[in-house]
Design an enzyme around this catalytic site. Structure first.
Site, short mmCIF file in Angstrom:
data_model
loop_
_atom_site.label_atom_id
_atom_site.label_comp_id
_atom_site.label_asym_id
_atom_site.label_seq_id
_atom_site.Cartn_x
_atom_site.Cartn_y
_atom_site.Cartn_z
N GLU A 1 20.78 -28.49 34.50
CA GLU A 1 20.81 -27.18 33.86
C GLU A 1 21.91 -27.11 32.82
O GLU A 1 21.75 -26.47 31.76
CB GLU A 1 21.02 -26.10 34.93
CG GLU A 1 20.87 -24.66 34.41
CD GLU A 1 22.17 -24.05 33.89
OE1 GLU A 1 22.11 -22.96 33.30
OE2 GLU A 1 23.25 -24.67 34.04
N GLU A 2 23.03 -27.77 33.09
CA GLU A 2 24.18 -27.66 32.20
C GLU A 2 23.94 -28.29 30.83
O GLU A 2 24.69 -28.04 29.89
CB GLU A 2 25.42 -28.28 32.86
CG GLU A 2 25.88 -27.58 34.12
CD GLU A 2 26.45 -26.19 33.86
OE1 GLU A 2 26.49 -25.77 32.69
OE2 GLU A 2 26.83 -25.53 34.84
N ASP B 1 23.69 -29.70 39.24
CA ASP B 1 24.56 -30.48 38.35
C ASP B 1 25.77 -29.63 37.94
O ASP B 1 25.73 -28.40 38.01
CB ASP B 1 23.81 -30.94 37.11
CG ASP B 1 23.38 -29.80 36.19
OD1 ASP B 1 22.82 -28.82 36.71
OD2 ASP B 1 23.60 -29.89 34.97
N HIS C 1 33.42 -24.30 34.36
CA HIS C 1 33.52 -25.46 33.47
C HIS C 1 34.95 -25.92 33.22
O HIS C 1 35.19 -26.64 32.24
CB HIS C 1 32.84 -25.20 32.11
CG HIS C 1 31.37 -24.95 32.21
ND1 HIS C 1 30.56 -24.93 31.09
CD2 HIS C 1 30.56 -24.73 33.26
CE1 HIS C 1 29.32 -24.69 31.48
NE2 HIS C 1 29.30 -24.56 32.80
#
Length: 407
Positions: free
Chosen positions: A172-173, A79, A377
């Protein structure tokens, strides 16, 4: 297929996770990529390839040497962050980067004046975005490195290794990547997440982490007749935020310093919701931070009436160091592998967390190794092709060294 083509193929999939979802995975589009990745692993000849209903992928590279060799694993998440769009990623390659500004798109420039990390990669080939999305090196670079390493070992049977397990997971994010990871099925004595940042990065200390959802109740009254009646939740939300130390935020801290991070405020006169994360490497200080947040809500209630403020605080993960310290051989192997690959290790605490933290507390020691990406990000994210190749070499070398490991 080389590692560059493999990674760029992965970036074409939008796998952004969502904090607002209760489903697993949190977004259906993650499963589209998971299915693609499962089929790729099958095509590449891995065994025991499995994609479960929650989007977790497991596979095996069989060992080619006999003996009591530990089964080890490599893990990455697929992800991408909710912080920046992962749709329509349009990567390009800057060959033999010369240290100058990089024009991503008209009017969008990635400059070493703002991002000095670029200068660490002069002479290398950089994969960059077009300035409108993130790249997805966090953590599709890690996936590409693991798959490429398994293919390399498959094709170079002269390199002796034991059974190797690989796994790729969603979410995970948003802190949920390890929640449904089947440690028993994975069947490893230890593992490594390939989810670190720049070349040489090795992490086995991370934040203790909690989320905090603060709800504030107000009373809405016509402002012309509000005296003694209105309780403005907007104003109370600002007051609550001001109660937390202004010098203990992400933008004012570094190294081992913890913080409170205000993620969002959604408010009107009648109600307000503030979303925070709480972080600290020191477990005692972490507990103190949680208590302080709860005390701030109590003070609001004492001032404005019971039920005005409520703080719901939930632990997310803990510092893996306490689980790695008794198993330092897993670190020694990485350090030796990096040395033999000509890489200078950079052992640093993670100012964040990885799935490896949660997995370490579930009995699977799991430190974090660099994947090569920088400026995660956001639209200025980039990854060096040479760093990805080095990460792949480290995986191969760890597998080789483990074949000679004696407990």
């Amino acid at each position: 297929m080389d590692i560059t083509e493999r990674f760029i193929n992965y970036t074409k999939f939008d796998t952004q996770s969502s904090e607002e979802s209760d489903s697993v995975p949190s977004t259906p589009k993650q499963l589209v990529f998971a299915e693609y990745l499962k089929n790729e692993l099958i095509r590449e000849g891995l065994d025991d390839v499995e994609l479960d209903e929650k989007g977790y992928i497991y596979a095996t590279l069989k060992g080619n040497v006999k003996g009591n060799i530990p089964t080890i694993g490599f893990i990455s998440h697929y992800d991408t962050s909710p912080d920046c769009s992962g749709a329509g990623v349009n990567p390009s390659i800057v060959r033999n980067y010369d240290g100058s500004d990089i024009l991503l798109s008209e009017g969008i420039v990635s400059s070493p004046k703002k991002f000095p990390e670029l200068l660490n990669h002069v002479g290398e080939d950089l994969i960059v975005t077009d300035g409108h999305t993130l790249l997805g090196a966090d953590d599709k670079a890690g996936i590409a490195e693991i798959v490429q390493a398994m293919c390399y070992l498959r094709d170079h049977k002269e390199i002796k290794h034991g059974k190797i397990r690989v796994a790729f997971n969603p979410d995970e994010e948003i802190g949920k990547g390890a929640h449904h990871f089947d440690v028993e099925k994975f069947g490893c004595e230890w593992a490594y997440t390939m989810d670190g940042s720049d070349l040489g990065n090795l992490e086995f200390e991370n934040f203790n982490a909690a989320s905090a959802k603060v709800s504030i109740k107000g009373i809405s009254v016509h402002p012309g007749y509000a005296k003694g009646k209105m309780v403005n939740a907007n104003r109370l939300a600002a007051e609550f935020a001001a109660m937390l130390p202004g010098d203990e935020t992400p933008e004012t801290t570094e190294g081992y310093q913890g913080f409170y991070h205000l993620l969002s405020i959604n408010s009107n006169t009648e109600q307000a919701k503030l979303s925070y994360i709480i972080r600290d490497h020191d477990r005692n200080k972490f507990e103190e931070r949680k208590r302080f947040m709860a005390d701030c809500a109590k003070l609001m209630n004492e001032k404005y009436g019971e039920g005005t403020a409520e703080a719901e605080i939930k632990d997310q993960y803990y510092n893996m160091k306490e689980k790695i310290d008794p198993n330092m051989h897993v670190i020694d192997l990485v350090l030796k592998a990096m040395q033999e690959c000509g890489i200078a290790p950079r052992v640093e605490p993670i100012r964040g967390g990885t799935d490896g933290a949660q997995l370490s507390f579930r009995g699977l020691p799991c430190p974090n190794i660099f994947a090569g990406g920088v400026n995660f990000h956001g639209p200025y994210e980039f990854v060096s092709i040479q760093s990805m190749e080095k990460a792949m070499q480290v995986i191969v070398k760890i597998c080789e060294l483990t074949a000679g490991y004696n407990d």
